[in-house]
Design a protein around this motif. Structure first.
Motif, PDB file in Angstrom:
ATOM      1  N   LEU A 163       9.842  11.641   2.868  1.00 24.18           N
ATOM      2  CA  LEU A 163       8.947  12.682   2.438  1.00 24.18           C
ATOM      3  C   LEU A 163       7.710  12.181   1.911  1.00 24.18           C
ATOM      4  O   LEU A 163       6.583  12.860   2.174  1.00 24.18           O
ATOM      5  N   ASN A 164       7.669  10.906   1.249  1.00 29.74           N
ATOM      6  CA  ASN A 164       6.342  10.572   0.578  1.00 29.74           C
ATOM      7  C   ASN A 164       5.480  10.166   1.883  1.00 29.74           C
ATOM      8  O   ASN A 164       4.301  10.461   1.724  1.00 29.74           O
ATOM      9  N   GLY A 165       6.091   9.827   3.036  1.00 30.57           N
ATOM     10  CA  GLY A 165       5.185   9.445   4.237  1.00 30.57           C
ATOM     11  C   GLY A 165       4.572  10.532   4.796  1.00 30.57           C
ATOM     12  O   GLY A 165       3.379  10.654   5.080  1.00 30.57           O
ATOM     13  N   LEU A 166       5.304  11.610   5.005  1.00 28.33           N
ATOM     14  CA  LEU A 166       4.793  12.917   5.548  1.00 28.33           C
ATOM     15  C   LEU A 166       3.560  13.476   4.552  1.00 28.33           C
ATOM     16  O   LEU A 166       2.491  13.841   5.112  1.00 28.33           O
ATOM     17  N   TYR A 167       3.751  13.244   3.356  1.00 30.23           N
ATOM     18  CA  TYR A 167       2.663  13.597   2.347  1.00 30.23           C
ATOM     19  C   TYR A 167       1.532  12.674   2.594  1.00 30.23           C
ATOM     20  O   TYR A 167       0.498  13.293   2.790  1.00 30.23           O
ATOM     21  N   LEU A 168       1.639  11.320   2.563  1.00 37.30           N
ATOM     22  CA  LEU A 168       0.539  10.576   2.636  1.00 37.30           C
ATOM     23  C   LEU A 168      -0.193  10.725   3.923  1.00 37.30           C
ATOM     24  O   LEU A 168      -1.442  10.493   3.837  1.00 37.30           O
ATOM     25  N   ALA A 169       0.602  10.560   4.969  1.00 36.08           N
ATOM     26  CA  ALA A 169      -0.009  10.832   6.342  1.00 36.08           C
ATOM     27  C   ALA A 169      -0.870  12.091   6.584  1.00 36.08           C
ATOM     28  O   ALA A 169      -2.230  11.956   6.987  1.00 36.08           O
TER      29      ALA A 169
ATOM     30  N   ARG B 284       0.816  -1.262   0.015  1.00 34.35           N
ATOM     31  CA  ARG B 284      -0.060  -0.039  -0.067  1.00 34.35           C
ATOM     32  C   ARG B 284       0.794   1.259   0.050  1.00 34.35           C
ATOM     33  O   ARG B 284       0.472   2.206  -0.654  1.00 34.35           O
ATOM     34  N   PHE B 285       1.850   1.238   0.913  1.00 30.52           N
ATOM     35  CA  PHE B 285       2.578   2.607   0.748  1.00 30.52           C
ATOM     36  C   PHE B 285       3.321   2.856  -0.363  1.00 30.52           C
ATOM     37  O   PHE B 285       3.238   3.881  -0.844  1.00 30.52           O
ATOM     38  N   PHE B 286       3.897   1.885  -1.146  1.00 36.30           N
ATOM     39  CA  PHE B 286       4.550   2.316  -2.326  1.00 36.30           C
ATOM     40  C   PHE B 286       3.566   2.439  -3.541  1.00 36.30           C
ATOM     41  O   PHE B 286       3.905   3.117  -4.509  1.00 36.30           O
ATOM     42  N   ARG B 287       2.333   1.792  -3.468  1.00 39.72           N
ATOM     43  CA  ARG B 287       1.332   1.810  -4.184  1.00 39.72           C
ATOM     44  C   ARG B 287       0.856   3.412  -4.289  1.00 39.72           C
ATOM     45  O   ARG B 287       0.555   4.133  -5.369  1.00 39.72           O
ATOM     46  N   ASP B 288       0.544   3.993  -2.989  1.00 38.85           N
ATOM     47  CA  ASP B 288       0.163   5.252  -2.902  1.00 38.85           C
ATOM     48  C   ASP B 288       1.079   6.531  -2.852  1.00 38.85           C
ATOM     49  O   ASP B 288       0.702   7.513  -3.275  1.00 38.85           O
TER      50      ASP B 288
END
Length: 249
Positions: free
Chosen positions: A162-168, A84-88
């Motif tokens: 950086l992707n994680g900060l955006y997604l969360a 999910r994380f890499f898909r999103d």
């Protein structure tokens, strides 16, 4: 994991977390890539039916690699569906954390663990915990861990953080914070002369999907790409690729 529990009960298996690192444990790293064929160490440049899995067991107390096993597996036995994380994640950018991880995975017994990987180790552990929390549907916990990762040495040098900060932030409905995080992703890519953004199109069309769950954030993404590129007076070469769906034409 099953083999370790069955054959080596003297070892306690623990997840890759900040708490686990405090004991300076042995650490198992691994990676996977397509190769030309069974027994080959040459990465495939085209279609292939073989993957190579390789790993290292490293001792954090000595900072050295203890072993380096390799195995080859048939492609049909590998599920390459992104989790999910890499898909999103909207952006992919090569970074030093990924390069240091792969350099460590390629090391031989007796070699030192890559110093850049060791420097970023706590950030790597924090982001691993954050990804698990995000995929478990706990965005608040994920955001706290992504922020922890960002504060660790090398944390902001990782596109996963950086992707994680955006997604969360996006999952929590914090639009301003999400846009600021995406802007930082764009700057990160522009600084490295590579910015791969996952913009999907309708099959056989130059239109974006009409599903707001997919294309809803695209206007903001494009606005930030334009704004950040203009701020750097950057020249962009736009490229894309076809999907596996639709006709070859």
């Amino acid at each position: 994991e099953a083999l370790v529990r069955d054959r080596m009960p003297q070892y306690e298996l623990r997840p890759f977390t900040l708490a686990s690192l405090d004991a300076q444990p042995l650490i198992l790293l691994g990676s996977i890539t397509t190769v030309a064929g069974a027994g080959s160490l040459t990465n495939a440049t085209g279609p292939t039916d073989t993957y190579r899995i390789w790993a290292v067991l490293a001792d954090l107390r000595s900072g050295r690699i203890l072993s380096h096993p390799t195995a080859w597996v048939r492609a049909e036995t590998v599920d390459a569906t992104p989790v999910r994380f890499f898909r999103d994640s909207p952006v992919w950018v090569p970074d030093e954390a990924r390069a240091a991880y792969l350099r460590t995975c390629a090391g031989n017994p007796g070699d030192p663990v890559d110093p850049a990987y060791l420097r970023m180790l706590r950030a790597q552990a924090a982001v691993a915990e954050a990804i698990r929390a995000y995929e478990e549907g706990r965005p608040e916990r994920a955001l706290a861990l992504y922020r922890t990762a960002a504060e660790e040495p090398g944390g902001l040098e990782q596109q996963r953080v950086l992707n994680g900060l955006y997604l969360a932030n996006a999952a929590l409905g914090r639009r301003g914070e999400a846009e600021a995080a995406f802007a930082r992703l764009v700057d990160f890519g522009l600084a490295r002369d590579r910015l791969a953004v996952k913009l999907l199109f309708r099959t056989g069309s130059t239109e974006f999907p009409r599903d707001p769950a997919i294309s809803g954030p695209y206007p903001m993404w494009l606005r930030q790409i334009a704004t950040r590129a203009d701020a750097r007076s950057a020249c962009l070469k736009v490229t894309g690729h076809a999907s596996v769906t639709g006709t070859p034409e």
